[in-house]
Design a protein around this motif. Structure first.
Motif, PDB file in Angstrom:
ATOM      1  N   ASN A   1       1.965 -49.827  60.651  1.00 21.49           N
ATOM      2  CA  ASN A   1       1.659 -48.419  60.370  1.00 21.49           C
ATOM      3  C   ASN A   1       2.822 -47.511  60.733  1.00 21.49           C
ATOM      4  O   ASN A   1       3.139 -46.563  60.003  1.00 21.49           O
ATOM      5  N   GLU A   2       3.471 -47.784  61.872  1.00 22.71           N
ATOM      6  CA  GLU A   2       4.629 -46.983  62.266  1.00 22.71           C
ATOM      7  C   GLU A   2       5.759 -47.124  61.258  1.00 22.71           C
ATOM      8  O   GLU A   2       6.436 -46.149  60.913  1.00 22.71           O
TER       9      GLU A   2
ATOM     10  N   LYS B   1       4.837 -45.114  58.177  1.00 20.51           N
ATOM     11  CA  LYS B   1       4.990 -43.675  58.401  1.00 20.51           C
ATOM     12  C   LYS B   1       6.450 -43.265  58.298  1.00 20.51           C
ATOM     13  O   LYS B   1       6.774 -42.226  57.708  1.00 20.51           O
ATOM     14  N   ARG B   2       7.340 -44.077  58.878  1.00 25.01           N
ATOM     15  CA  ARG B   2       8.770 -43.779  58.783  1.00 25.01           C
ATOM     16  C   ARG B   2       9.239 -43.809  57.335  1.00 25.01           C
ATOM     17  O   ARG B   2      10.039 -42.969  56.899  1.00 25.01           O
ATOM     18  N   GLU B   3       8.730 -44.762  56.578  1.00 28.97           N
ATOM     19  CA  GLU B   3       9.112 -44.870  55.168  1.00 28.97           C
ATOM     20  C   GLU B   3       8.591 -43.682  54.365  1.00 28.97           C
ATOM     21  O   GLU B   3       9.297 -43.139  53.507  1.00 28.97           O
ATOM     22  N   VAL B   4       7.361 -43.245  54.659  1.00 27.15           N
ATOM     23  CA  VAL B   4       6.782 -42.084  53.969  1.00 27.15           C
ATOM     24  C   VAL B   4       7.591 -40.830  54.277  1.00 27.15           C
ATOM     25  O   VAL B   4       7.894 -40.029  53.377  1.00 27.15           O
ATOM     26  N   ASP B   5       7.968 -40.626  55.547  1.00 27.09           N
ATOM     27  CA  ASP B   5       8.778 -39.462  55.917  1.00 27.09           C
ATOM     28  C   ASP B   5      10.123 -39.486  55.208  1.00 27.09           C
ATOM     29  O   ASP B   5      10.609 -38.444  54.734  1.00 27.09           O
TER      30      ASP B   5
ATOM     31  N   LYS C   1       9.566 -38.549  51.566  1.00 26.48           N
ATOM     32  CA  LYS C   1       9.290 -37.120  51.433  1.00 26.48           C
ATOM     33  C   LYS C   1      10.581 -36.309  51.484  1.00 26.48           C
ATOM     34  O   LYS C   1      10.781 -35.399  50.683  1.00 26.48           O
TER      35      LYS C   1
END
Length: 257
Positions: free
Chosen positions: A64-65, A68-72, A75
């Protein structure tokens, strides 16, 4: 020498413990379970499930971490691409206007604004080395923006039309009525010195008159949104919504002829 991190060491120990417990449970289940062994086996199976749950939780948390880093990252990448897209649209409009115009123009980028006079002046990345001189008109592809107030070798300070200290001789395009347009420190400009009988209407287009050398004739200034009378009653005034939004200019064109 290879060293394990605390997380990696915990994972290895839990995995080893789970492996031993599973082997022990499997062997024990092959034999008849006596009353004395039932409780330890039950406890071992429960401990094995807990260990498996911890390992599963730690793995999911790590995944999950990473997600999240990949999504940020994606973005931020999308935001940058969108900014490039919008800039390309503005530059395309400016280039199209420059190619169609008979005026000699120098394109420049806004690099600074005064914090206390955000909508009154700005600084561009072109100066006297590029052929820009004090007093030259500044426009965007939408209309008149102001004039050059100061120059250095590589930069110039531009006084925007919203500044009350800047006046432009102007015309009502429809009736050819003359007046003087200046800033108001607000969102609108004001066209002053109109005779009491001046032929001016709401939504009339206001353009530069060309009666002074600073501004060529026919550059769009804005449209009339309100008409009123001066206190003396001898003259009228008109509020003009500018064609250019002075607070969000990012690229400009300087008229050099």
């Amino acid at each position: 020498m290879f060293k394990l991190t605390r997380k990696q060491l915990t994972f290895v120990l839990l995995s080893f413990l789970l492996f031993i417990l599973l082997i022990f449970s499997e062997r024990a289940l092959r034999k008849p379970v006596t009353g004395s062994l039932r409780q330890p086996l039950s406890f071992s199976a429960s401990l094995g499930r807990e260990a498996g749950g911890i390992i599963f939780y730690r793995r999911n948390l790590s995944e999950n971490e990473a997600l999240k880093r990949e999504v940020d990252f994606l973005k931020n990448k999308l935001n940058s691409l969108n900014e490039y897209y919008l800039e390309n649209l503005r530059l395309k409009e400016a280039l199209s206007f420059k190619n169609k115009s008979t005026l000699k123009l120098i394109a420049a980028r806004v690099i600074a604004r005064s914090a206390d006079n955000w909508s009154l002046n700005l600084t561009i990345d072109k100066g006297s080395y590029d052929g820009i001189r004090r007093g030259m008109s500044v426009i965007t592809y939408l209309g008149l923006a102001g004039r050059v107030a100061e120059t250095t070798g590589s930069t110039s300070k531009v006084m925007l039309l919203s500044d009350p200290n800047l006046g432009v001789s102007a015309l009502v395009q429809r009736s050819r009525q003359e007046g003087l347009v200046s800033g108001t420190l607000g969102s609108n400009l004001i066209m002053k010195y109109l005779p009491a009988e001046a032929d001016i209407r709401i939504d009339d287009t206001i353009i530069s008159s060309g009666l002074d050398d600073a501004y060529p004739k026919g550059i769009l200034i804005g449209r009339v949104v309100e008409i009123g009378r001066e206190f003396s009653g001898l003259s009228r005034y008109a509020l003009v919504r500018p064609a250019v939004n002075f607070s969000n200019i990012e690229e400009i064109l300087v008229i050099v002829q």
